[in-house]
Design a protein around this motif. Structure first.
Motif, PDB file in Angstrom:
ATOM      1  N   GLY A 102     -78.844 -44.712 -45.481  1.00 18.86           N
ATOM      2  CA  GLY A 102     -77.876 -44.574 -44.403  1.00 18.86           C
ATOM      3  C   GLY A 102     -76.619 -43.847 -44.843  1.00 18.86           C
ATOM      4  N   ALA A 103     -76.687 -43.129 -45.951  1.00 23.02           N
ATOM      5  CA  ALA A 103     -75.513 -42.431 -46.487  1.00 23.02           C
ATOM      6  C   ALA A 103     -75.275 -41.114 -45.751  1.00 23.02           C
ATOM      7  CB  ALA A 103     -75.713 -42.140 -47.975  1.00 23.02           C
ATOM      8  N   ARG A 104     -74.045 -40.619 -45.874  1.00 25.87           N
ATOM      9  CA  ARG A 104     -73.772 -39.256 -45.414  1.00 25.87           C
ATOM     10  C   ARG A 104     -74.422 -38.296 -46.400  1.00 25.87           C
ATOM     11  NH1 ARG A 104     -69.149 -42.266 -45.048  1.00 25.87           N
ATOM     12  NH2 ARG A 104     -68.306 -42.535 -42.938  1.00 25.87           N
ATOM     13  N   ALA A 105     -74.765 -37.102 -45.930  1.00 23.22           N
ATOM     14  CA  ALA A 105     -75.503 -36.157 -46.768  1.00 23.22           C
ATOM     15  C   ALA A 105     -74.758 -35.827 -48.064  1.00 23.22           C
ATOM     16  CB  ALA A 105     -75.788 -34.878 -45.983  1.00 23.22           C
ATOM     17  N   THR A 106     -73.441 -35.603 -47.967  1.00 24.90           N
ATOM     18  CA  THR A 106     -72.689 -35.237 -49.180  1.00 24.90           C
ATOM     19  C   THR A 106     -72.682 -36.373 -50.201  1.00 24.90           C
ATOM     20  OG1 THR A 106     -70.649 -35.915 -48.040  1.00 24.90           O
ATOM     21  CG2 THR A 106     -71.167 -33.565 -48.068  1.00 24.90           C
ATOM     22  N   GLU A 107     -72.751 -37.621 -49.724  1.00 27.85           N
ATOM     23  CA  GLU A 107     -72.732 -38.764 -50.638  1.00 27.85           C
ATOM     24  C   GLU A 107     -73.990 -38.818 -51.503  1.00 27.85           C
ATOM     25  OE1 GLU A 107     -70.172 -41.468 -47.446  1.00 27.85           O
ATOM     26  OE2 GLU A 107     -72.206 -42.061 -47.975  1.00 27.85           O
ATOM     27  N   VAL A 108     -75.068 -38.223 -51.012  1.00 22.69           N
ATOM     28  CA  VAL A 108     -76.312 -38.154 -51.785  1.00 22.69           C
ATOM     29  C   VAL A 108     -76.371 -36.857 -52.588  1.00 22.69           C
ATOM     30  CG1 VAL A 108     -78.828 -38.019 -51.643  1.00 22.69           C
ATOM     31  CG2 VAL A 108     -77.586 -39.628 -50.186  1.00 22.69           C
ATOM     32  N   ILE A 109     -76.085 -35.739 -51.936  1.00 29.57           N
ATOM     33  CA  ILE A 109     -76.199 -34.422 -52.573  1.00 29.57           C
ATOM     34  C   ILE A 109     -75.298 -34.313 -53.804  1.00 29.57           C
ATOM     35  CG2 ILE A 109     -75.791 -31.940 -52.239  1.00 29.57           C
ATOM     36  CD1 ILE A 109     -76.517 -32.437 -49.247  1.00 29.57           C
ATOM     37  N   GLU A 110     -74.117 -34.953 -53.756  1.00 26.30           N
ATOM     38  CA  GLU A 110     -73.148 -34.821 -54.843  1.00 26.30           C
ATOM     39  C   GLU A 110     -73.208 -35.964 -55.853  1.00 26.30           C
ATOM     40  OE1 GLU A 110     -69.270 -34.067 -53.193  1.00 26.30           O
ATOM     41  OE2 GLU A 110     -70.046 -32.553 -51.795  1.00 26.30           O
ATOM     42  N   LEU A 111     -74.305 -36.709 -55.881  1.00 28.71           N
ATOM     43  CA  LEU A 111     -74.465 -37.777 -56.881  1.00 28.71           C
ATOM     44  C   LEU A 111     -74.470 -37.201 -58.295  1.00 28.71           C
ATOM     45  CD1 LEU A 111     -77.223 -40.039 -55.252  1.00 28.71           C
ATOM     46  CD2 LEU A 111     -74.829 -40.669 -55.681  1.00 28.71           C
ATOM     47  N   THR A 112     -73.919 -37.971 -59.226  1.00 27.93           N
ATOM     48  CA  THR A 112     -73.892 -37.554 -60.629  1.00 27.93           C
ATOM     49  C   THR A 112     -74.696 -38.539 -61.477  1.00 27.93           C
ATOM     50  OG1 THR A 112     -71.935 -38.863 -61.191  1.00 27.93           O
ATOM     51  CG2 THR A 112     -71.559 -36.645 -60.267  1.00 27.93           C
ATOM     52  N   PHE A 113     -74.907 -38.183 -62.732  1.00 30.78           N
ATOM     53  CA  PHE A 113     -75.618 -39.092 -63.643  1.00 30.78           C
ATOM     54  C   PHE A 113     -74.790 -40.354 -63.876  1.00 30.78           C
ATOM     55  CE2 PHE A 113     -78.026 -35.284 -64.396  1.00 30.78           C
ATOM     56  CZ  PHE A 113     -79.307 -35.758 -64.667  1.00 30.78           C
ATOM     57  N   GLY A 114     -73.465 -40.201 -63.871  1.00 33.61           N
ATOM     58  CA  GLY A 114     -72.605 -41.363 -64.023  1.00 33.61           C
ATOM     59  C   GLY A 114     -72.723 -42.331 -62.858  1.00 33.61           C
ATOM     60  N   ASP A 115     -73.010 -41.805 -61.660  1.00 30.54           N
ATOM     61  CA  ASP A 115     -73.184 -42.668 -60.487  1.00 30.54           C
ATOM     62  C   ASP A 115     -74.391 -43.587 -60.651  1.00 30.54           C
ATOM     63  OD1 ASP A 115     -71.004 -41.548 -59.230  1.00 30.54           O
ATOM     64  OD2 ASP A 115     -72.184 -40.000 -58.233  1.00 30.54           O
ATOM     65  N   TYR A 116     -75.425 -43.086 -61.320  1.00 33.45           N
ATOM     66  CA  TYR A 116     -76.606 -43.924 -61.553  1.00 33.45           C
ATOM     67  C   TYR A 116     -76.337 -44.932 -62.670  1.00 33.45           C
ATOM     68  CZ  TYR A 116     -81.387 -45.397 -62.396  1.00 33.45           C
ATOM     69  OH  TYR A 116     -82.522 -46.157 -62.552  1.00 33.45           O
ATOM     70  N   ARG A 117     -75.655 -44.483 -63.712  1.00 32.07           N
ATOM     71  CA  ARG A 117     -75.386 -45.366 -64.851  1.00 32.07           C
ATOM     72  C   ARG A 117     -74.378 -46.463 -64.502  1.00 32.07           C
ATOM     73  NH1 ARG A 117     -74.566 -40.003 -68.392  1.00 32.07           N
ATOM     74  NH2 ARG A 117     -76.758 -39.550 -68.899  1.00 32.07           N
ATOM     75  N   ALA A 118     -73.592 -46.241 -63.435  1.00 37.82           N
ATOM     76  CA  ALA A 118     -72.528 -47.192 -63.078  1.00 37.82           C
ATOM     77  C   ALA A 118     -73.063 -48.500 -62.504  1.00 37.82           C
ATOM     78  CB  ALA A 118     -71.566 -46.544 -62.079  1.00 37.82           C
ATOM     79  N   ARG A 119     -74.313 -48.498 -62.037  1.00 36.56           N
ATOM     80  CA  ARG A 119     -74.863 -49.700 -61.409  1.00 36.56           C
ATOM     81  C   ARG A 119     -75.906 -50.334 -62.319  1.00 36.56           C
ATOM     82  NH1 ARG A 119     -72.069 -51.471 -57.063  1.00 36.56           N
ATOM     83  NH2 ARG A 119     -73.961 -52.627 -56.493  1.00 36.56           N
ATOM     84  N   SER A 120     -75.895 -51.669 -62.387  1.00 33.72           N
ATOM     85  CA  SER A 120     -76.847 -52.368 -63.261  1.00 33.72           C
ATOM     86  C   SER A 120     -78.243 -52.411 -62.650  1.00 33.72           C
ATOM     87  CB  SER A 120     -76.363 -53.793 -63.526  1.00 33.72           C
ATOM     88  OG  SER A 120     -76.156 -54.498 -62.311  1.00 33.72           O
ATOM     89  N   ASP A 121     -78.330 -52.447 -61.319  1.00 35.15           N
ATOM     90  CA  ASP A 121     -79.625 -52.451 -60.640  1.00 35.15           C
ATOM     91  C   ASP A 121     -80.241 -51.057 -60.735  1.00 35.15           C
ATOM     92  OD1 ASP A 121     -81.629 -52.185 -58.495  1.00 35.15           O
ATOM     93  OD2 ASP A 121     -80.934 -54.163 -57.855  1.00 35.15           O
ATOM     94  N   LYS A 122     -81.492 -50.977 -61.178  1.00 36.01           N
ATOM     95  CA  LYS A 122     -82.112 -49.666 -61.406  1.00 36.01           C
ATOM     96  C   LYS A 122     -82.301 -48.860 -60.123  1.00 36.01           C
ATOM     97  CE  LYS A 122     -86.981 -51.104 -61.124  1.00 36.01           C
ATOM     98  NZ  LYS A 122     -88.286 -51.061 -61.801  1.00 36.01           N
ATOM     99  N   GLY A 123     -82.262 -49.525 -58.957  1.00 38.98           N
ATOM    100  CA  GLY A 123     -82.449 -48.813 -57.695  1.00 38.98           C
ATOM    101  C   GLY A 123     -81.158 -48.446 -57.001  1.00 38.98           C
TER     102      GLY A 123
END
Length: 460
Positions: A238-259
């Protein structure tokens, strides 16, 4: 009315010395005011928003060049404020079919949209207001902003700011020690033209099979794995397109849940204030993209664990950060080929509607439903007093439908996709499903209830 203006962007992979985009007039010569406006806007809003403002301004600038008339002459954009306002009023009434009335104080105009008015009026007035503000700032316009109600600013300035303590400023309203200031019904905004019936309402997309129709259209068009992942994430989060398109590797590492991924929100100025959640299948696709398609264009050639946090996950064919404009171009191409009429932002409406339906089905107790909807509100990062969620709830209640929270939604989407794919498999002597019924499935729900006459772009 065919636009007399268009723009050309600096090619991807080429560094722009000054302007990333140049607006051209009907003679294919650079038009400085709009070019400068776009450049200055990039510091405040996204590229896609700046380009959207430009396109609405093209409509007005074309109209004043071809149809405006002030005392027998064509209006110029840099005329005195009262002449510019006269032209805008004329445009709103005769070209945009709006009804214009003066305020009781006769210091500003009320704009009432009709069923013939385009849904871009609010955006155009905002764009014009921003345009003249920019022109004044860069000293290309020598008068006050024609779109600003000077009387509103004066009233705001003259409003008493003193409180019960002599010689001291007022305490905040939360303190409860000050007599509340009287609300003035007249002050909506400081805009000279105030749209009085154009408030935003979310548009409802209510077909459970919609994501899978889009996935099929993408596969038929041989889309890239990158675009498949982004589209899947839009429907699942349910995200806005830019919120997905502009994801970084740090955005994934910032959360403990793998999903989960951390991401910014509208108005957060890049600060990560929310998170997105996807299923395991999407993570597998993302892993495949990072180690194959992305690796081919990545200039750094670093291993995944060595990639800096600020590095974008999604890249274009030149190894640069993938942009909303590029994704939008690919999306539009796919939709055009499959004859499906739907814009990117409808994925967000679909997600919220389906989530509320699931909550209604899972929780029969009203208190439990309210708690679940509150969790959804927090996930969407909407304000507690926003009416946004109530409008979706009203739509769901009207049809007495059902369902659940995020993990359940992803689980149901997977089951529905499997069923949808089964239906697409050809049977002996059976014809393949045609495009026509797919389009009907998408378009009919939008015509079946009263919420379908609202604007196409979600601003919240």
């Amino acid at each position: 009315m065919e636009s007399l203006y268009h723009h050309k962007k600096c090619p991807e992979g080429v560094k722009a010395k000054k302007f990333k985009l140049i607006v051209m007039d009907r003679y294919h010569k650079p038009f400085l005011p709009l070019t400068v406006f776009y450049k200055e806007s990039l510091g405040r809003i996204t590229e896609s928003s700046a380009e959207s403002y430009l396109k609405t301004l093209y409509t007005f600038f074309t109209w004043i060049h071809t149809n405006s008339n002030y005392q027998g002459r064509t209006v110029k954009w840099d005329d005195e404020p009262y002449i510019v306002r006269d032209a805008i009023e004329d445009f709103l009434m005769n070209e945009a079919h709006c009804k214009i009335t003066t305020s009781d104080s006769k210091t500003y105009y009320n704009v009432q949209l009709t069923n013939k008015s385009p849904n871009t009026i609010n955006r155009m007035l905002s764009a014009l207001k921003s345009f003249y503000k920019t022109m004044i700032h860069v000293k290309l316009y020598q008068y006050p902003n024609p779109l600003i109600d000077a009387h509103a600013i004066l009233e705001e300035h003259l409003t008493p700011k003193t409180g019960v303590r002599e010689g001291k400023p007022r305490m905040p309203k939360e303190a409860g020690t000050e007599e509340p200031l009287h609300k003035r019904a007249r002050r909506l905004t400081d805009s000279f033209f105030k749209v009085i019936n154009g408030e935003w309402k979310p548009q409802i997309i209510d077909d459970p099979l919609l994501p899978f129709m889009i996935y099929k259209a993408g596969k038929d068009s041989k889309w890239k794995l990158r675009d498949e992942i982004i589209t899947t994430m839009l429907f699942q989060t349910g995200a806005r397109a830019t919120e997905v398109i502009e994801l970084t590797f740090g955005d994934y590492r910032a959360r403990s849940d793998k999903g989960e991924f951390a991401t910014f929100n509208k108005g957060s100025h890049g600060k990560r204030t929310k998170f997105l959640k996807v299923d395991n299948d999407t993570l597998k696709l993302l892993d495949r993209y990072i180690h194959h398609e992305r690796k081919k264009v990545d200039k750094s050639k670093l291993k995944m664990n060595d990639i800096p946090d600020k590095t974008p996950i999604f890249l274009n064919q030149y190894g640069n950060a993938y942009t909303y404009d590029a994704f939008h171009k690919n999306w539009s191409s796919i939709m055009k080929k499959s004859e499906i009429k739907i814009n990117i932002h409808k994925t967000r409406h679909w997600f919220v509607t389906r989530s509320i339906r699931m909550i209604r089905e899972e929780y029969k107790d009203k208190t439990e439903q309210d708690k679940a909807i509150e969790r959804l509100r927090i996930y969407m990062n909407w304000s507690p007093n926003a009416d946004t969620m109530k409008i979706y709830e009203h739509h769901v209640d009207e049809k007495d439908y059902v369902a659940e929270q995020h993990d359940r939604l992803l689980e149901n989407m997977k089951k529905e996709q499997e069923e949808y794919n089964k239906q697409l498999k050809p049977r002996k002597r059976a014809k393949q499903p045609s495009v026509e019924p797919i389009n009907k499935i998408i378009q009919l729900p939008e015509k079946q209830h009263e919420l379908m006459d609202i604007i196409n772009n979600l601003n919240s």
